[in-house]
Write a protein that holds these residues in place. Structure first.
Motif, mmCIF file in Angstrom:
data_model
loop_
_atom_site.group_PDB
_atom_site.id
_atom_site.type_symbol
_atom_site.label_atom_id
_atom_site.label_comp_id
_atom_site.label_asym_id
_atom_site.label_seq_id
_atom_site.Cartn_x
_atom_site.Cartn_y
_atom_site.Cartn_z
ATOM 1 N N VAL A 1 19.781 -1.410 4.229
ATOM 2 C CA VAL A 1 18.983 -1.365 5.668
ATOM 3 C C VAL A 1 18.674 0.026 5.891
ATOM 4 O O VAL A 1 17.427 0.317 6.367
ATOM 5 C CB VAL A 1 20.048 -1.867 6.676
ATOM 6 N N THR A 2 19.506 0.967 5.674
ATOM 7 C CA THR A 2 19.132 2.523 6.016
ATOM 8 C C THR A 2 17.731 2.848 4.960
ATOM 9 O O THR A 2 16.894 3.420 5.523
ATOM 10 C CB THR A 2 20.221 3.467 5.708
ATOM 11 N N ALA A 3 17.731 2.547 3.598
ATOM 12 C CA ALA A 3 16.635 2.823 2.639
ATOM 13 C C ALA A 3 15.513 2.048 3.268
ATOM 14 O O ALA A 3 14.348 2.877 3.049
ATOM 15 C CB ALA A 3 17.235 2.420 1.329
ATOM 16 N N LYS A 4 15.670 0.835 3.622
ATOM 17 C CA LYS A 4 14.569 0.007 4.029
ATOM 18 C C LYS A 4 13.917 0.615 5.455
ATOM 19 O O LYS A 4 12.641 0.600 5.455
ATOM 20 C CB LYS A 4 14.843 -1.461 4.208
ATOM 21 N N ILE A 5 14.832 1.022 6.257
ATOM 22 C CA ILE A 5 14.161 1.638 7.339
ATOM 23 C C ILE A 5 13.426 2.714 6.946
ATOM 24 O O ILE A 5 12.335 3.174 7.770
ATOM 25 C CB ILE A 5 15.178 2.008 8.234
ATOM 26 N N THR A 6 14.017 3.630 6.064
ATOM 27 C CA THR A 6 13.410 5.017 5.962
ATOM 28 C C THR A 6 12.034 4.640 4.963
ATOM 29 O O THR A 6 11.061 5.198 5.294
ATOM 30 C CB THR A 6 14.228 5.606 4.711
ATOM 31 N N GLN A 7 11.937 3.532 4.229
ATOM 32 C CA GLN A 7 10.669 3.192 3.613
ATOM 33 C C GLN A 7 9.729 2.677 4.650
ATOM 34 O O GLN A 7 8.419 3.037 4.652
ATOM 35 C CB GLN A 7 11.004 2.031 2.479
ATOM 36 N N LEU A 8 10.256 1.926 5.583
ATOM 37 C CA LEU A 8 9.294 1.416 6.700
ATOM 38 C C LEU A 8 8.616 2.601 7.505
ATOM 39 O O LEU A 8 7.576 2.522 7.836
ATOM 40 C CB LEU A 8 10.085 0.591 7.485
ATOM 41 N N THR A 9 9.634 3.587 7.790
ATOM 42 C CA THR A 9 8.886 4.913 8.448
ATOM 43 C C THR A 9 7.824 5.342 7.780
ATOM 44 O O THR A 9 7.215 5.727 8.327
ATOM 45 C CB THR A 9 10.264 5.677 8.819
ATOM 46 N N ASP A 10 8.064 5.502 6.294
ATOM 47 C CA ASP A 10 7.043 6.202 5.517
ATOM 48 C C ASP A 10 5.851 5.381 5.635
ATOM 49 O O ASP A 10 4.878 6.001 5.793
ATOM 50 C CB ASP A 10 7.827 6.397 4.091
ATOM 51 N N SER B 1 -0.453 5.597 9.940
ATOM 52 C CA SER B 1 -0.983 6.581 11.151
ATOM 53 C C SER B 1 -2.056 7.408 10.403
ATOM 54 O O SER B 1 -3.031 7.778 11.009
ATOM 55 C CB SER B 1 0.152 6.993 11.847
ATOM 56 N N GLU B 2 -1.673 8.022 9.371
ATOM 57 C CA GLU B 2 -2.694 9.069 8.812
ATOM 58 C C GLU B 2 -3.636 8.429 8.313
ATOM 59 O O GLU B 2 -4.935 9.025 8.701
ATOM 60 C CB GLU B 2 -1.921 9.890 7.591
ATOM 61 N N ALA B 3 -3.612 7.229 7.847
ATOM 62 C CA ALA B 3 -5.114 6.474 7.297
ATOM 63 C C ALA B 3 -5.413 6.205 8.551
ATOM 64 O O ALA B 3 -6.994 6.140 8.389
ATOM 65 C CB ALA B 3 -4.552 5.334 6.627
ATOM 66 N N GLN B 4 -5.070 5.844 9.678
ATOM 67 C CA GLN B 4 -6.044 5.552 10.785
ATOM 68 C C GLN B 4 -6.606 6.757 11.610
ATOM 69 O O GLN B 4 -7.794 6.646 11.842
ATOM 70 C CB GLN B 4 -4.992 5.109 11.868
ATOM 71 N N ILE B 5 -5.875 7.890 11.381
ATOM 72 C CA ILE B 5 -6.569 9.055 11.943
ATOM 73 C C ILE B 5 -7.675 9.537 10.939
ATOM 74 O O ILE B 5 -8.851 9.759 11.248
ATOM 75 C CB ILE B 5 -5.452 10.238 11.965
ATOM 76 N N GLU B 6 -7.614 9.158 9.566
ATOM 77 C CA GLU B 6 -8.431 9.422 8.745
ATOM 78 C C GLU B 6 -9.782 8.659 8.815
ATOM 79 O O GLU B 6 -10.947 9.105 8.811
ATOM 80 C CB GLU B 6 -8.149 9.436 7.153
ATOM 81 N N ILE C 1 3.912 -2.902 5.335
ATOM 82 C CA ILE C 1 4.766 -2.729 6.490
ATOM 83 C C ILE C 1 5.289 -4.149 6.739
ATOM 84 O O ILE C 1 6.464 -4.305 7.256
ATOM 85 C CB ILE C 1 4.015 -2.199 7.596
ATOM 86 N N ASP C 2 4.509 -5.296 6.750
ATOM 87 C CA ASP C 2 5.006 -6.561 7.246
ATOM 88 C C ASP C 2 5.975 -6.778 6.349
ATOM 89 O O ASP C 2 6.814 -7.683 6.503
ATOM 90 C CB ASP C 2 3.795 -7.375 7.081
ATOM 91 N N SER C 3 5.899 -6.779 4.866
ATOM 92 C CA SER C 3 6.618 -7.372 3.877
ATOM 93 C C SER C 3 8.021 -6.565 4.201
ATOM 94 O O SER C 3 8.894 -7.065 4.106
ATOM 95 C CB SER C 3 6.155 -7.001 2.626
#
Length: 419
Positions: A208-217, A223-228, A309-311
């Motif tokens: 769960v911790t690893a998946k949360i880290t991946q989801l956060t990444d 967010s960076e792509a949206q800004i770009e 993200i959805d997956s």
């Protein structure tokens, strides 16, 4: 016709019968003296004193109990509070009286259970814990022996009763301790089997911790792509606006040089007007194409990130659900282990305390013999002078009654004759 009796007549009647009154009074005094001095056997009273204190075998009473099981065990194993009145009732119990009879080898015909109980008097000193044991007997030595034996056997009786209660409680606690030990073993076995299963709570927590880290990444990169994307859209709009204001071609004026080489026709001074491609337009068009390509790539990256993200969110939800179920099972099994362990430890400790209470001399600690009985020198009965005095009063009253009765009896014929 009313009869009147004057005080003078009463005194005259008593004076006439004074010898009868005196005779009856003296006779009563003589009889009382003979009985008190020669017939009635003297009775002696010996006294022993005890100081009692409340009994409580619960050694943890003044400590803060750790949990409810300890409070329950304390309530079950605490000896009932004993006060002075309780002790007084117990001193005359048949078991104590029979112990005295056996110890002193008393004559069962003379000293029965009832007669010996009736000869014992118990008194308490006000505002103290002192109990006075008074024993009456024809023999001063026997009275003292019975009082001392009663005190000693009462202490032994209290010790015996406390020990019996503690022993019975210890047996119950031991049985319950075995039950709790078996329950603890079963709970520990279930916990070991649960921990040996794949995908344990710790493993799932790590996932769960690893998946949360991946989801956060993923969310950070999105967010960076949206800004770009916003930047590319703005640059593309700006380039398109500039492209609208930029012509595709530009007009040119080019002079013709004849060279002055003596040719037939001299072209010096002539110009040719024409249109050529605008480099700025071409540059803007290339820039727009590049921006559109970059924008397409960014949007494709956004879609891929959103899909990731959805997956990842779906996988995280499944992991969290699985973790919650595993955590619930673990907490339930671990709680059973903790409760069984606490119950077993509490029973084990209470069992040891009860064993100590059953082997200790609590009666001697709670009841102290302040003074032993000694053979009395003077009897408490009969009270010879008091008996004689009482006989004198009774003889005087009987004599007065006899005098008036005789006077009344003698006056009956005269009264009938008057009528």
């Amino acid at each position: 016709m009313e009869e009147e009796i004057s005080l003078k007549e009463l005194i005259q009647t008593l004076w006439k019968g004074r010898y009868l009154v005196i005779g009856i009074t003296i006779a009563a005094m003589i009889i009382s003296g003979v009985l008190s001095f020669f017939v009635i056997s003297p009775t002696y009273e010996a006294s022993a004193s005890l100081m009692a204190s409340p009994i409580n075998t619960n050694v943890n009473q003044n400590q803060q109990n750790a949990n409810n099981i300890s409070e329950l065990l304390d309530a079950l194993t605490t000896t009932p509070q004993m006060n002075v009145e309780s002790y007084k009732t117990m001193i005359k119990s048949p078991e104590v009286i029979n112990s005295v009879i056996k110890e002193l080898n008393l004559d069962p015909k003379r000293y029965t259970l009832q007669s010996l109980t009736d000869s014992i008097t118990l008194e308490t000193v006000q505002n103290t814990n002192l109990i006075l044991i008074k024993v009456k007997d024809k023999s001063p030595q026997m009275a003292a022996d019975i009082a001392n034996s009663l005190s000693k056997n009462f202490v032994s009786f209290v010790n015996q009763k406390v020990s019996e209660q503690a022993s019975k409680t210890a047996q119950v606690l031991k049985q319950q301790e075995d039950v709790e030990a078996q329950r603890l073993d079963e709970a520990m076995t279930k916990l070991k089997e649960f921990l040996s299963q794949p995908r344990s709570v710790d493993e799932l927590q790590s996932e769960v911790t690893a998946k949360i880290t991946q989801l956060t990444d993923y969310k950070g990169r999105l967010s960076e792509a949206q800004i770009e994307e916003k930047g590319l859209v703005a640059s593309l709009q700006s380039a398109r606006e500039q492209l609208k204001d930029t012509p595709q071609t530009i007009k040119t004026n080019q002079a013709i040089d004849g060279g002055g080489d003596g040719s037939l026709i001299n072209l010096n001074g002539l110009t040719i007007n024409g249109e050529v491609a605008n480099p700025a337009y071409s540059n803007l068009l290339d820039q727009i194409n590049q921006l559109e390509v970059q924008l397409s790539q960014v949007r494709a990256q956004k879609a891929a990130l959103q899909e990731s993200i959805d997956s990842a969110q779906k996988e995280l939800n499944q992991l969290q659900l699985e973790l919650a179920e595993k955590q619930y099972q673990y907490d339930k099994i671990n709680n059973d282990v903790t409760m069984a362990k606490n119950s077993y430890e509490a029973l084990q400790q209470k069992y040891q305390e009860t064993n100590i209470a059953s082997s200790s001399q609590i009666g001697e600690a709670s009841i102290i013999q302040v003074s032993s009985a000694i053979p009395p020198e003077e009897p408490v009965s009969p009270r010879k002078l008091l008996n004689i005095a009482i006989a004198a009063v009774l003889g005087l009253m009987v004599g007065v009654f006899a005098v008036f009765f005789i006077a009344y009896w003698n006056s009956e014929p005269d009264a009938e004759g008057v009528k």
